[in-house]
Design a protein around this motif. Sequence first.
Motif, PDB file in Angstrom:
ATOM      1  N   LEU A   1       4.421  13.445 -11.615  1.00 40.84           N
ATOM      2  CA  LEU A   1       4.607  14.380 -10.504  1.00 40.84           C
ATOM      3  C   LEU A   1       4.205  13.748  -9.177  1.00 40.84           C
ATOM      4  O   LEU A   1       4.829  14.015  -8.145  1.00 40.84           O
ATOM      5  N   LEU A   2       3.177  12.907  -9.205  1.00 36.07           N
ATOM      6  CA  LEU A   2       2.793  12.196  -7.990  1.00 36.07           C
ATOM      7  C   LEU A   2       3.957  11.351  -7.483  1.00 36.07           C
ATOM      8  O   LEU A   2       4.305  11.394  -6.299  1.00 36.07           O
ATOM      9  N   THR A   3       4.579  10.608  -8.390  1.00 35.22           N
ATOM     10  CA  THR A   3       5.673   9.736  -7.977  1.00 35.22           C
ATOM     11  C   THR A   3       6.907  10.545  -7.580  1.00 35.22           C
ATOM     12  O   THR A   3       7.597  10.192  -6.627  1.00 35.22           O
TER      13      THR A   3
ATOM     14  N   GLU B   1      15.998   7.034  -7.855  1.00 39.03           N
ATOM     15  CA  GLU B   1      15.525   6.614  -9.172  1.00 39.03           C
ATOM     16  C   GLU B   1      14.087   6.134  -8.978  1.00 39.03           C
ATOM     17  O   GLU B   1      13.825   5.243  -8.165  1.00 39.03           O
ATOM     18  N   VAL B   2      13.161   6.742  -9.710  1.00 40.66           N
ATOM     19  CA  VAL B   2      11.737   6.502  -9.497  1.00 40.66           C
ATOM     20  C   VAL B   2      11.134   5.791 -10.712  1.00 40.66           C
ATOM     21  O   VAL B   2      11.346   6.207 -11.848  1.00 40.66           O
ATOM     22  N   THR B   3      10.381   4.726 -10.440  1.00 36.08           N
ATOM     23  CA  THR B   3       9.654   4.007 -11.479  1.00 36.08           C
ATOM     24  C   THR B   3       8.179   4.003 -11.111  1.00 36.08           C
ATOM     25  O   THR B   3       7.820   3.667  -9.981  1.00 36.08           O
ATOM     26  N   LYS B   4       7.357   4.379 -12.072  1.00 35.49           N
ATOM     27  CA  LYS B   4       5.909   4.423 -11.893  1.00 35.49           C
ATOM     28  C   LYS B   4       5.312   3.202 -12.580  1.00 35.49           C
ATOM     29  O   LYS B   4       5.602   2.932 -13.740  1.00 35.49           O
ATOM     30  N   VAL B   5       4.469   2.473 -11.856  1.00 41.00           N
ATOM     31  CA  VAL B   5       3.778   1.312 -12.417  1.00 41.00           C
ATOM     32  C   VAL B   5       2.290   1.650 -12.452  1.00 41.00           C
ATOM     33  O   VAL B   5       1.684   1.897 -11.404  1.00 41.00           O
ATOM     34  N   MET B   6       1.736   1.669 -13.663  1.00 38.16           N
ATOM     35  CA  MET B   6       0.331   2.010 -13.837  1.00 38.16           C
ATOM     36  C   MET B   6      -0.530   0.755 -13.866  1.00 38.16           C
ATOM     37  O   MET B   6      -0.073  -0.322 -14.247  1.00 38.16           O
ATOM     38  N   ALA B   7      -1.791   0.913 -13.458  1.00 36.24           N
ATOM     39  CA  ALA B   7      -2.789  -0.144 -13.540  1.00 36.24           C
ATOM     40  C   ALA B   7      -3.962   0.385 -14.363  1.00 36.24           C
ATOM     41  O   ALA B   7      -4.064   1.594 -14.607  1.00 36.24           O
ATOM     42  N   THR B   8      -4.826  -0.521 -14.775  1.00 33.51           N
ATOM     43  CA  THR B   8      -6.012  -0.134 -15.547  1.00 33.51           C
ATOM     44  C   THR B   8      -7.278  -0.506 -14.788  1.00 33.51           C
ATOM     45  O   THR B   8      -7.242  -1.282 -13.834  1.00 33.51           O
ATOM     46  N   ASN B   9      -8.368   0.042 -15.248  1.00 30.51           N
ATOM     47  CA  ASN B   9      -9.702  -0.289 -14.716  1.00 30.51           C
ATOM     48  C   ASN B   9      -9.835  -0.131 -13.209  1.00 30.51           C
ATOM     49  O   ASN B   9     -10.040  -1.112 -12.514  1.00 30.51           O
ATOM     50  N   PRO B  10      -9.714   1.039 -12.662  1.00 35.52           N
ATOM     51  CA  PRO B  10      -9.487   2.300 -13.365  1.00 35.52           C
ATOM     52  C   PRO B  10      -7.995   2.577 -13.536  1.00 35.52           C
ATOM     53  O   PRO B  10      -7.163   2.039 -12.813  1.00 35.52           O
ATOM     54  N   ARG B  11      -7.677   3.444 -14.491  1.00 36.33           N
ATOM     55  CA  ARG B  11      -6.291   3.854 -14.733  1.00 36.33           C
ATOM     56  C   ARG B  11      -5.815   4.605 -13.492  1.00 36.33           C
ATOM     57  O   ARG B  11      -6.445   5.565 -13.047  1.00 36.33           O
ATOM     58  N   ARG B  12      -4.708   4.145 -12.934  1.00 35.53           N
ATOM     59  CA  ARG B  12      -4.197   4.740 -11.706  1.00 35.53           C
ATOM     60  C   ARG B  12      -2.745   4.314 -11.495  1.00 35.53           C
ATOM     61  O   ARG B  12      -2.271   3.373 -12.139  1.00 35.53           O
TER      62      ARG B  12
ATOM     63  N   ASN C   1      14.459   3.605  -5.835  1.00 41.27           N
ATOM     64  CA  ASN C   1      15.789   3.091  -5.509  1.00 41.27           C
ATOM     65  C   ASN C   1      16.649   4.281  -5.105  1.00 41.27           C
ATOM     66  O   ASN C   1      16.937   5.147  -5.942  1.00 41.27           O
ATOM     67  N   LEU C   2      17.030   4.301  -3.836  1.00 43.53           N
ATOM     68  CA  LEU C   2      17.858   5.393  -3.321  1.00 43.53           C
ATOM     69  C   LEU C   2      19.329   5.066  -3.492  1.00 43.53           C
ATOM     70  O   LEU C   2      19.737   3.905  -3.347  1.00 43.53           O
TER      71      LEU C   2
END
Length: 133
Positions: free
Chosen positions: A45-47, A75-86, A93-94
Amino acid sequence: MATIETTYLGGLRTEATHLQSGTKLITDAPTDNKGKGEAFSPTDLLTESLAGCMLTTMGIAADTHGIDIVNTSAEVTKVMATNPRRVAEIVINLKFPATYDDKERKILELAATTCPVYISLHPDVKKTIDFGW
């Protein structure tokens, strides 16, 4: 005055109610974080908020300047990171239904990159936007 009421339903799921309209939505934890992935996750939802905000503000600018962007999609792509998870990066892409001249492109790009969600996100969240020009 509150705008949303969110209730934890158990099983890593919530239900949010938009108080003005009564519209409801469900969130579920993603499968990579102990959830079932049966609905949007909070980070999804954030993205989507960024994409929706960009399209909405472009729509306002388009209406003001007589530019037709109906059926523009993101078209939305979410890329997550760790430590901390975010959320580390949001890639959007429009896809526009028409071609636009340089002035129209600048109007749309400025509207998109100054929408409230875009400027509210922490600078550490990378925003990769492809307008597809």
